[in-house]
Design a protein around this motif. Sequence first.
Motif, short mmCIF file in Angstrom:
data_model
loop_
_atom_site.label_atom_id
_atom_site.label_comp_id
_atom_site.label_asym_id
_atom_site.label_seq_id
_atom_site.Cartn_x
_atom_site.Cartn_y
_atom_site.Cartn_z
N LEU A 142 -43.82 4.44 -16.17
CA LEU A 142 -42.73 4.69 -17.11
C LEU A 142 -43.22 5.64 -18.20
CD1 LEU A 142 -39.96 4.05 -18.49
CD2 LEU A 142 -41.12 2.13 -19.61
N ALA A 143 -42.44 6.70 -18.44
CA ALA A 143 -42.76 7.63 -19.52
C ALA A 143 -42.15 7.11 -20.82
CB ALA A 143 -42.21 9.02 -19.21
N VAL A 144 -42.98 6.91 -21.84
CA VAL A 144 -42.49 6.45 -23.14
C VAL A 144 -42.92 7.45 -24.20
CG1 VAL A 144 -42.54 4.02 -22.48
CG2 VAL A 144 -44.54 5.03 -23.58
N GLY A 145 -42.26 7.41 -25.36
CA GLY A 145 -42.58 8.36 -26.42
C GLY A 145 -42.32 7.79 -27.78
N THR A 146 -42.91 8.41 -28.79
CA THR A 146 -42.79 7.92 -30.15
C THR A 146 -41.52 8.39 -30.84
OG1 THR A 146 -44.13 9.79 -30.88
CG2 THR A 146 -45.26 7.70 -30.50
N ASP A 147 -40.71 9.19 -30.15
CA ASP A 147 -39.45 9.63 -30.72
C ASP A 147 -38.55 10.12 -29.61
OD1 ASP A 147 -37.52 10.17 -32.60
OD2 ASP A 147 -38.82 11.36 -33.88
N CYS A 148 -37.28 10.42 -29.93
CA CYS A 148 -36.37 11.02 -28.98
C CYS A 148 -36.72 12.50 -28.82
CB CYS A 148 -34.93 10.86 -29.46
SG CYS A 148 -34.41 9.15 -29.69
N SER A 149 -36.34 13.07 -27.68
CA SER A 149 -36.51 14.51 -27.44
C SER A 149 -37.94 14.99 -27.63
CB SER A 149 -35.56 15.32 -28.35
OG SER A 149 -34.22 14.98 -28.12
N VAL A 150 -38.90 14.20 -27.12
CA VAL A 150 -40.29 14.63 -27.19
C VAL A 150 -40.86 14.99 -25.82
CG1 VAL A 150 -40.86 13.39 -29.30
CG2 VAL A 150 -41.10 12.22 -27.11
N GLY A 151 -40.04 14.86 -24.75
CA GLY A 151 -40.50 15.31 -23.45
C GLY A 151 -40.73 14.22 -22.43
N LYS A 152 -40.14 13.04 -22.59
CA LYS A 152 -40.33 11.96 -21.62
C LYS A 152 -39.81 12.35 -20.24
CE LYS A 152 -38.01 9.08 -24.25
NZ LYS A 152 -37.85 9.92 -25.48
N MET A 153 -38.61 12.92 -20.20
CA MET A 153 -38.03 13.31 -18.91
C MET A 153 -38.83 14.45 -18.28
SD MET A 153 -34.26 14.82 -18.03
CE MET A 153 -34.73 16.45 -18.66
#
Length: 223
Positions: A142-153
């Motif tokens: 699972l790709a997770v990130g510290t904010d929205c629109s940081v490149g998870k997809m």
Amino acid sequence: MIKTPYLLFLGDAPDALSAKVAQGIKDWRPDNAVGQFRMEGCKADLGLQDMTLAEAREAGAETLVIGVANRGGKISAAWKEVLIEALNMGFDIASGLHNLLRNEADLVAAAEANGTTLHDVRVPSVEYPIADGKKRSGKRVLAVGTDCSVGKMYTALALDEAMREKGMKSTFRATGQTGILITGEGVPLDAVIADFMAGSVEYLTPDNDDDHWDIIEGQGSLF
């Protein structure tokens, strides 16, 4: 199924980030992107050919994709003239906005009159189960990130592409509107009732070969 190829509608997007849906399609399914449609004042540019609706139809475009993720996910009144004209010209329309195409009476009427289809990709099409937490065969990341629109997809798509190039068994699993428009399937997670979110991801990533990887697009922010 949403017909391809697409004309990517950027509307009056105030900046590049607002057109992230269209940008994702252009970057990951360029063969599906015939061109872009920009209204006066649009500040986004995908580097695709600017086309009128007529030019896009002539080039083979089947679906006008609303590639803008504006604040609140609303269909702008300023867009309506273009959207209705597109339906009258035989385009289907696809949207991932919270403001559903099917709730706009004038768009529904135009689609019915022209035999065209409105696709709301943010509406779950499955009655998802409650999660049971049972271990499933296969592997998942699972790709997770510290904010929205940081490149998870983008990270998930790049990882899936690299794994398949190496001959590994891999599938990108979309959980947002852009990913669904890229792959043609997935779970619109932010439109799923909270009780069923975990179950929807279990549904999305069923038992598989022991050496198969599901690369799951993350949503939201760890913050």
